[in-house]
Design a protein around this motif. Structure first.
Motif, PDB file in Angstrom:
ATOM      1  N   ILE A  13       0.844  -1.191   0.000  1.00  0.00           N
ATOM      2  CA  ILE A  13       0.000   0.000   0.000  1.00  0.00           C
ATOM      3  C   ILE A  13       0.880   1.243   0.000  1.00  0.00           C
ATOM      4  O   ILE A  13       2.056   1.197   0.395  1.00  0.00           O
ATOM      5  N   THR A  14       0.311   2.380  -0.421  1.00  0.00           N
ATOM      6  CA  THR A  14       1.049   3.644  -0.431  1.00  0.00           C
ATOM      7  C   THR A  14       0.943   4.324   0.937  1.00  0.00           C
ATOM      8  O   THR A  14       0.146   3.923   1.793  1.00  0.00           O
ATOM      9  N   GLU A  15       1.716   5.377   1.136  1.00  0.00           N
ATOM     10  CA  GLU A  15       1.649   6.131   2.387  1.00  0.00           C
ATOM     11  C   GLU A  15       0.257   6.736   2.571  1.00  0.00           C
ATOM     12  O   GLU A  15      -0.276   6.765   3.693  1.00  0.00           O
ATOM     13  N   GLU A  16      -0.339   7.225   1.477  1.00  0.00           N
ATOM     14  CA  GLU A  16      -1.674   7.816   1.558  1.00  0.00           C
ATOM     15  C   GLU A  16      -2.714   6.771   1.946  1.00  0.00           C
ATOM     16  O   GLU A  16      -3.613   7.040   2.756  1.00  0.00           O
ATOM     17  N   GLU A  17      -2.598   5.581   1.377  1.00  0.00           N
ATOM     18  CA  GLU A  17      -3.531   4.506   1.719  1.00  0.00           C
ATOM     19  C   GLU A  17      -3.368   4.089   3.179  1.00  0.00           C
ATOM     20  O   GLU A  17      -4.349   3.829   3.883  1.00  0.00           O
ATOM     21  N   ALA A  18      -2.113   4.038   3.638  1.00  0.00           N
ATOM     22  CA  ALA A  18      -1.857   3.688   5.038  1.00  0.00           C
ATOM     23  C   ALA A  18      -2.444   4.737   5.974  1.00  0.00           C
ATOM     24  O   ALA A  18      -3.053   4.414   7.002  1.00  0.00           O
ATOM     25  N   GLU A  19      -2.293   6.017   5.624  1.00  0.00           N
ATOM     26  CA  GLU A  19      -2.832   7.090   6.449  1.00  0.00           C
ATOM     27  C   GLU A  19      -4.350   7.009   6.530  1.00  0.00           C
ATOM     28  O   GLU A  19      -4.927   7.148   7.619  1.00  0.00           O
ATOM     29  N   ARG A  20      -5.010   6.783   5.391  1.00  0.00           N
ATOM     30  CA  ARG A  20      -6.469   6.678   5.376  1.00  0.00           C
ATOM     31  C   ARG A  20      -6.949   5.511   6.233  1.00  0.00           C
ATOM     32  O   ARG A  20      -7.922   5.630   6.980  1.00  0.00           O
ATOM     33  N   GLU A  21      -6.240   4.362   6.155  1.00  0.00           N
ATOM     34  CA  GLU A  21      -6.641   3.187   6.924  1.00  0.00           C
ATOM     35  C   GLU A  21      -6.436   3.406   8.420  1.00  0.00           C
ATOM     36  O   GLU A  21      -7.270   3.008   9.238  1.00  0.00           O
ATOM     37  N   ILE A  22      -5.356   4.070   8.792  1.00  0.00           N
ATOM     38  CA  ILE A  22      -5.109   4.364  10.209  1.00  0.00           C
ATOM     39  C   ILE A  22      -6.187   5.293  10.759  1.00  0.00           C
ATOM     40  O   ILE A  22      -6.727   5.068  11.846  1.00  0.00           O
ATOM     41  N   LEU A  23      -6.522   6.341  10.015  1.00  0.00           N
ATOM     42  CA  LEU A  23      -7.547   7.279  10.461  1.00  0.00           C
ATOM     43  C   LEU A  23      -8.910   6.601  10.563  1.00  0.00           C
ATOM     44  O   LEU A  23      -9.693   6.877  11.475  1.00  0.00           O
ATOM     45  N   ARG A  24      -9.196   5.704   9.620  1.00  0.00           N
ATOM     46  CA  ARG A  24     -10.466   4.979   9.651  1.00  0.00           C
ATOM     47  C   ARG A  24     -10.574   4.128  10.909  1.00  0.00           C
ATOM     48  O   ARG A  24     -11.610   4.084  11.584  1.00  0.00           O
ATOM     49  N   ARG A  25      -9.483   3.470  11.255  1.00  0.00           N
ATOM     50  CA  ARG A  25      -9.508   2.595  12.425  1.00  0.00           C
ATOM     51  C   ARG A  25      -9.552   3.382  13.732  1.00  0.00           C
ATOM     52  O   ARG A  25     -10.147   2.938  14.712  1.00  0.00           O
ATOM     53  N   LEU A  26      -8.910   4.541  13.750  1.00  0.00           N
ATOM     54  CA  LEU A  26      -8.883   5.332  14.975  1.00  0.00           C
ATOM     55  C   LEU A  26     -10.229   5.965  15.293  1.00  0.00           C
ATOM     56  O   LEU A  26     -10.543   6.222  16.455  1.00  0.00           O
ATOM     57  N   SER A  27     -11.018   6.217  14.268  1.00  0.00           N
ATOM     58  CA  SER A  27     -12.313   6.851  14.487  1.00  0.00           C
ATOM     59  C   SER A  27     -13.287   5.844  15.084  1.00  0.00           C
ATOM     60  O   SER A  27     -13.612   4.828  14.480  1.00  0.00           O
ATOM     61  N   LEU A  69     -14.083  -4.454  11.955  1.00  0.00           N
ATOM     62  CA  LEU A  69     -13.311  -3.801  10.901  1.00  0.00           C
ATOM     63  C   LEU A  69     -12.052  -3.130  11.446  1.00  0.00           C
ATOM     64  O   LEU A  69     -11.025  -3.070  10.767  1.00  0.00           O
ATOM     65  N   SER A  70     -12.127  -2.614  12.670  1.00  0.00           N
ATOM     66  CA  SER A  70     -11.004  -1.867  13.235  1.00  0.00           C
ATOM     67  C   SER A  70     -10.030  -2.749  14.000  1.00  0.00           C
ATOM     68  O   SER A  70      -8.820  -2.559  13.915  1.00  0.00           O
ATOM     69  N   ARG A  71     -10.567  -3.710  14.752  1.00  0.00           N
ATOM     70  CA  ARG A  71      -9.730  -4.522  15.630  1.00  0.00           C
ATOM     71  C   ARG A  71      -9.706  -6.004  15.274  1.00  0.00           C
ATOM     72  O   ARG A  71      -8.870  -6.757  15.759  1.00  0.00           O
ATOM     73  N   GLY A  72     -10.674  -6.424  14.473  1.00  0.00           N
ATOM     74  CA  GLY A  72     -10.727  -7.840  14.105  1.00  0.00           C
ATOM     75  C   GLY A  72     -11.367  -8.729  15.145  1.00  0.00           C
ATOM     76  O   GLY A  72     -11.359  -9.963  14.998  1.00  0.00           O
ATOM     77  N   GLU A  73     -11.943  -8.147  16.203  1.00  0.00           N
ATOM     78  CA  GLU A  73     -12.585  -8.952  17.242  1.00  0.00           C
ATOM     79  C   GLU A  73     -13.591  -8.107  18.006  1.00  0.00           C
ATOM     80  O   GLU A  73     -13.501  -6.880  18.050  1.00  0.00           O
ATOM     81  N   VAL A  74     -14.553  -8.805  18.634  1.00  0.00           N
ATOM     82  CA  VAL A  74     -15.530  -8.115  19.478  1.00  0.00           C
ATOM     83  C   VAL A  74     -16.170  -9.123  20.419  1.00  0.00           C
ATOM     84  O   VAL A  74     -16.304 -10.308  20.082  1.00  0.00           O
ATOM     85  N   ALA A  75     -16.518  -8.665  21.608  1.00  0.00           N
ATOM     86  CA  ALA A  75     -17.294  -9.467  22.561  1.00  0.00           C
ATOM     87  C   ALA A  75     -18.550  -8.690  22.907  1.00  0.00           C
ATOM     88  O   ALA A  75     -18.492  -7.490  23.191  1.00  0.00           O
ATOM     89  N   LEU A  76     -19.687  -9.375  22.888  1.00  0.00           N
ATOM     90  CA  LEU A  76     -20.990  -8.761  23.143  1.00  0.00           C
ATOM     91  C   LEU A  76     -21.675  -9.541  24.258  1.00  0.00           C
ATOM     92  O   LEU A  76     -21.871 -10.755  24.148  1.00  0.00           O
ATOM     93  N   THR A  77     -22.025  -8.873  25.349  1.00  0.00           N
ATOM     94  CA  THR A  77     -22.629  -9.546  26.495  1.00  0.00           C
ATOM     95  C   THR A  77     -24.136  -9.282  26.562  1.00  0.00           C
ATOM     96  O   THR A  77     -24.645  -8.338  25.968  1.00  0.00           O
TER      97      THR A  77
END
Length: 266
Positions: A13-27, A69-77
């Motif tokens: 991936i490019t630097e721009e693609e990496a930046e977009r993916e990081i921002l998406r996950r942080l939100s 999508l962001s972490r690859g895992e989830v727990a729901l109680t």
């Protein structure tokens, strides 16, 4: 984030693609429904777990998808079987190759749904012993057990060993004496004396969990909570029916003893 950096380093991936993916996950915002604490475990050593109770199916689905999508895992109680079936359908529609890429498990007794991407695995944290006074206390214990195992602890259970038949505690004490356990979670309703008694017999920390299995005066876990708070043998106490909280405190104890946090690749 390591997977993004790896792809960037290897030129996938490019630097721009990496930046977009990081921002998406942080939100952590989810369509005006929630603002998720996606990286809570980096700050507190335990992740955010989603409480299903009080949420619509749409809200649960959107929040869980954000975590996947962001972490690859989830727990729901505190989620029912019918809701789980509908959530599974939602995941299959929204995530390409869901059944091939993710492991979905549901514990109907503990009412906990867990989902994790197959290329992720939790760090092995240590060993926890779970003890219930009665069979009626098992659902709360199962909530805790499911979360403990999902996040990397090995849990051994001793169910229905309350003080009315105090001889039943002997195998529990012997198991702890053999070693290997770092913390005990003890669940009791009615008078709630089991955590105090067990704490007086073993050397590892005891977390008392009052359970709403009692009835009449002091029922609904009230007497059990009061008893545990007045324990003359040192124990920690969480709120009534809070298997989730007990599990998270135990995970913190395990991680503090190891000095590490986080998920590792298989």
């Amino acid at each position: 984030m390591k997977d993004i950096l790896k792809k960037l380093r290897e030129g996938e991936i490019t630097e721009e693609e990496a930046e977009r993916e990081i921002l998406r996950r942080l939100s952590g915002e989810v369509e005006g429904k929630a603002v998720l604490d996606l990286f809570r475990d980096f700050r507190t050593a335990v992740p955010e777990v989603v409480l299903g109770e009080g949420k619509t199916l749409e809200e649960m689905g959107a929040i869980c998808l954000k975590f996947l999508l962001s972490r690859g895992e989830v727990a729901l109680t505190r989620v029912g079987e019918e809701e789980v079936e509908r959530l599974k359908e939602l995941f299959e529609e929204a995530l390409e190759g869901f059944e091939r890429r993710f492991n979905l498990r549901y514990n109907p007794r503990g009412r906990v749904l867990t989902v994790r991407r197959l290329d992720l695995a939790p760090e092995a944290l240590g060993n926890v012993i779970l003890v219930t006074a009665g069979t009626s206390d098992i659902p709360v214990a199962e909530e805790a057990r499911t979360l403990l195992e999902f996040y990397g602890a090995r849990a051994e259970t001793f169910y229905d060993v309350g003080i009315a038949g105090v001889h039943r505690l002997r195998p529990v004490v012997e198991a702890v004496e053999r070693g290997g356990y770092q913390v005990a979670l003890v669940f009791a309703g009615r008078e709630g004396a089991l955590p105090t008694l067990l704490s007086a017999l073993i050397s590892i920390p005891v977390i008392g969990v009052p359970v709403s299995s009692g009835y009449g005066h002091g029922g609904g876990g009230e007497a059990a909570l009061s008893t545990m708070l007045q324990s003359c043998s040192p124990i920690a106490v969480v709120n009534i029916d809070s298997g989730y909280t007990a599990a998270m405190v135990a995970i913190k104890i395990l991680k503090a003893s190891r000095g590490g946090v986080g998920n590792v690749k298989k």
